[in-house]
Structures are given as structure tokens and as C-alpha cells.
Scaffold this active site. Structure first.
Site, PDB file in Angstrom:
ATOM      1  N   ASN A  76       0.874  -1.175   0.000  1.00  0.00           N
ATOM      2  CA  ASN A  76       0.000   0.000   0.000  1.00  0.00           C
ATOM      3  C   ASN A  76       0.911   1.226   0.000  1.00  0.00           C
ATOM      4  OD1 ASN A  76      -1.853   2.005   0.339  1.00  0.00           O
ATOM      5  ND2 ASN A  76      -2.364   1.495   2.467  1.00  0.00           N
ATOM      6  N   TRP A  77       1.081   1.801  -1.171  1.00  0.00           N
ATOM      7  CA  TRP A  77       1.979   2.967  -1.275  1.00  0.00           C
ATOM      8  C   TRP A  77       1.363   4.233  -0.692  1.00  0.00           C
ATOM      9  CZ3 TRP A  77       4.079   2.634  -7.025  1.00  0.00           C
ATOM     10  CH2 TRP A  77       4.987   1.572  -7.105  1.00  0.00           C
ATOM     11  N   LYS A  78       0.084   4.169  -0.362  1.00  0.00           N
ATOM     12  CA  LYS A  78      -0.626   5.368   0.127  1.00  0.00           C
ATOM     13  C   LYS A  78      -0.409   6.527  -0.858  1.00  0.00           C
ATOM     14  CE  LYS A  78       0.020   3.664   4.789  1.00  0.00           C
ATOM     15  NZ  LYS A  78      -0.450   3.834   6.142  1.00  0.00           N
ATOM     16  N   HIS A 130      -9.824   1.027   4.025  1.00  0.00           N
ATOM     17  CA  HIS A 130      -8.634   1.270   4.843  1.00  0.00           C
ATOM     18  C   HIS A 130      -9.002   2.228   5.977  1.00  0.00           C
ATOM     19  CE1 HIS A 130      -4.631   2.591   6.039  1.00  0.00           C
ATOM     20  NE2 HIS A 130      -4.171   1.506   5.434  1.00  0.00           N
ATOM     21  N   GLU A 179      -7.553   4.688   7.160  1.00  0.00           N
ATOM     22  CA  GLU A 179      -7.342   6.111   6.849  1.00  0.00           C
ATOM     23  C   GLU A 179      -8.528   6.657   6.048  1.00  0.00           C
ATOM     24  OE1 GLU A 179      -3.451   5.660   5.113  1.00  0.00           O
ATOM     25  OE2 GLU A 179      -2.644   5.160   7.083  1.00  0.00           O
ATOM     26  N   GLU A 234      -6.005  -5.152  10.268  1.00  0.00           N
ATOM     27  CA  GLU A 234      -5.042  -4.093  10.553  1.00  0.00           C
ATOM     28  C   GLU A 234      -5.463  -3.339  11.814  1.00  0.00           C
ATOM     29  OE1 GLU A 234      -2.871  -2.834   6.713  1.00  0.00           O
ATOM     30  OE2 GLU A 234      -4.677  -1.632   6.863  1.00  0.00           O
ATOM     31  N   GLY A 292       1.506   2.345  10.731  1.00  0.00           N
ATOM     32  CA  GLY A 292       2.426   3.467  10.593  1.00  0.00           C
ATOM     33  C   GLY A 292       3.061   3.923  11.893  1.00  0.00           C
ATOM     34  N   SER A 324       2.582  -2.025  10.571  1.00  0.00           N
ATOM     35  CA  SER A 324       4.016  -2.003  10.886  1.00  0.00           C
ATOM     36  C   SER A 324       4.691  -3.346  10.625  1.00  0.00           C
ATOM     37  CB  SER A 324       4.259  -1.534  12.323  1.00  0.00           C
ATOM     38  OG  SER A 324       3.805  -0.196  12.474  1.00  0.00           O
ATOM     39  N   GLY A 347       2.440  -1.046   4.354  1.00  0.00           N
ATOM     40  CA  GLY A 347       2.525   0.365   4.003  1.00  0.00           C
ATOM     41  C   GLY A 347       3.975   0.823   3.905  1.00  0.00           C
TER      42      GLY A 347
END
Ligand code: PEP
Length: 251
Positions: free
Chosen positions: A10-12, A97, A99, A169, A175, A209, A230
Site C-alpha cells: 500500500n503505497w498510500k 482502509h 485512513e 489491521e 504506521g 508495521s 505500508g
């Protein structure tokens, strides 16, 4: 049947197309040797997807998006549909997700619509579920993730559920450098599988993480089928090492 491992980057909101192309140059040949043992997918910003389509053409590494809209087309300014992603050759899409739930108003209801739209065009949804730190401290992890899974997958047949990937998650682990304990994550994933029918063949990943050092201890757990990664996926060599370590431990 043993489930095939899946490692999803997941490159965000990182990497413009030139950086995405550079990543693939460093990644795909080595990744090709791992694709015999696992599915590998790069979930990138929308603007990178055409670049990934071209650069990954000789490869069995797949690419995907990080969100989509459920209608196929129409007056939905700024949105990209599941059907459009399919037309481009994407194979996966992250849905729900934390976020997007926290910052952009994603709800269990919109997750369910997106999952249905993705399955209708043969894409694999990677449905994210997970509890907050507060919920964990109150002993609400099982209730939280079970309700998210039921809401997101509730309307699906067993055949459709087997085509979905779920990423467990814990929000507090994303993160932060504070990964879950692998045994605890395994127990939560076993609970997810047991609480909803039809998930025996669905891949359930751990995310939060995960890195090259801890991937092995997660992937050695019997219920954990890979990772949604991520920060540690942003460097191609680091992500390759993570996948190799995960597969070694899972073998
Ligand atoms: C994620 O964004 O899905 C994620 C797991 O991030 P990180 O690996 O950086 O915790």
C-alpha cells in the site's frame, strides 16, 4: 486446501509515475522468482496505474488501487469506478482502509457496495478491518472486527467470499512501528474466519508495521496468509526482503 500467500504493497499517497516506474525496474525481476509461491500486488495512487500496467506487462506481479467507486460510470466528479480499474488491467483494490474510514468518511455500507462492485468485474477486494487502541483496551477487538466483516461481506455468497482478501489491521499498529503480537493477531484472524461462514478459503492478511524483520513471525502463524504493507513497501529491496522472509517462515 492451503491458501496461496498474498503480499500487497500500500503505497498510500507516495510516488509519482516516474518513481513508480523506477520502483518496478528494481523490483520485478527478483519478484518474478517469488510469484511462483505467492501473489504480489502493488496498490498505488491512481495516477501511477497506467505506468504500472506498462512496466509490469512482462511480469506476473499485479497492480491495484487503494479505493474505488461502486457505480460503473456517471456524474461522480473525482471518482474512479471498479469497472474502470478492471478496464485498465488492475486486479486488486484496497477497500475500507482505516485512513479512508477516519479521514474520508468511508462507512461499512460504502465498503459493502465497493466490494460488490469489485467482485462483479473480477477484481479482488482487499477489505481492511481493525480496532482502535481504545477498543482494544476495552476488550472490543472481536466485536469490532466481526461487525466490520459482517457489514462488508454480509451479502456475499460463499463463492464470492472465497474471492475476497481481508486485511486485519489494528489501527494503532498502522504506521506507528508498534506491530501486534503475532500470536494475538493469529487468534484474531482465526476468530474472523470462524465468526463468518465461507472464509475458509479467503486470504486473511496481517497489516500494521509489518517489516522485513517481523514478517517471518507473522507469516509463520497458520491463519495469517501474508501482509498488507505500508511504509515497508516503499523501498523495492526492502519489500522484496520482507516477502522472502515471510515465505521462508510460512514454508
Ligand atoms: C497500511 O497502510 O495498510 C499499513 C499497514 O501501513 P504500515 O505498514 O506503514 O503500518
Amino acid at each position: 486446501m492451503k491458501r496461496r500467500p498474498l503480499f500487497a504493497a500500500n503505497w498510500k499517497m507516495h510516488k509519482a509515475p516516474a518513481q513508480a516506474a523506477d520502483y518496478v525496474v528494481q523490483f520485478w525481476a527478483a519478484a518474478e522468482a517469488l510469484v511462483t509461491k505467492a501473489d504480489i500486488v502493488l496498490c498505488a495512487p491512481f495516477i501511477d496505474l497506467e505506468t504500472l500496467r506498462v512496466e509490469l506487462a512482462p511480469s506476473r506481479v499485479r497492480f491495484g488501487a487503494q479505493d474505488c467507486y461502486w457505480e460503473a460510470s456517471g456524474a461522480f466528479t473525482g471518482e474512479i469506478s471498479a469497472a474502470m480499474l478492471a478496464a485498465l488491467g488492475a486486479r486488486y483494490c484496497i477497500v475500507g482502509h482505516s485512513e479512508r474510514r477516519r479521514l474520508f468518511g468511508e462507512t461499512d455500507e460504502t465498503v459493502a457496495r465497493k466490494v460488490a462492485a469489485l467482485l462483479a468485474v473480477e477484481l479482488t477486494p482487499i477489505v481492511c478491518v481493525g480496532e482502535s487502541l481504545e477498543e482494544k483496551q476495552q476488550g472490543l477487538t472481536a466485536a469490532r472486527v466481526t461487525s466490520q466483516v459482517q457489514a462488508g461481506l454480509g451479502a456475499l455468497s460463499d463463492e464470492q467470499r472465497a474471492r475476497v482478501a481481508i486485511a486485519y489491521e489494528p489501527i494503532w499498529a498502522i504506521g506507528t512501528g508498534l506491530s501486534d503480537d503475532p500470536v494475538t493477531a493469529n487468534a484474531t484472524i482465526a476468530m474472523i474466519r470462524g465468526a463468518s461462514g465461507g472464509l475458509a478459503d479467503a486470504r486473511i492478511l496481517y497489516g500494521g508495521s509489518m517489516n522485513a524483520d517481523n514478517a517471518g513471525s507473522f507469516c509463520a502463524q497458520p491463519e495469517i496468509d501474508g501482509g498488507l504493507v505500508g511504509g515497508a513497501s516503499l523501498d523495492p529491496r526492502g519489500f522484496l526482503t520482507l516477502i522472502m522472509n515471510g515465505l521462508k517462515a510460512a514454508a
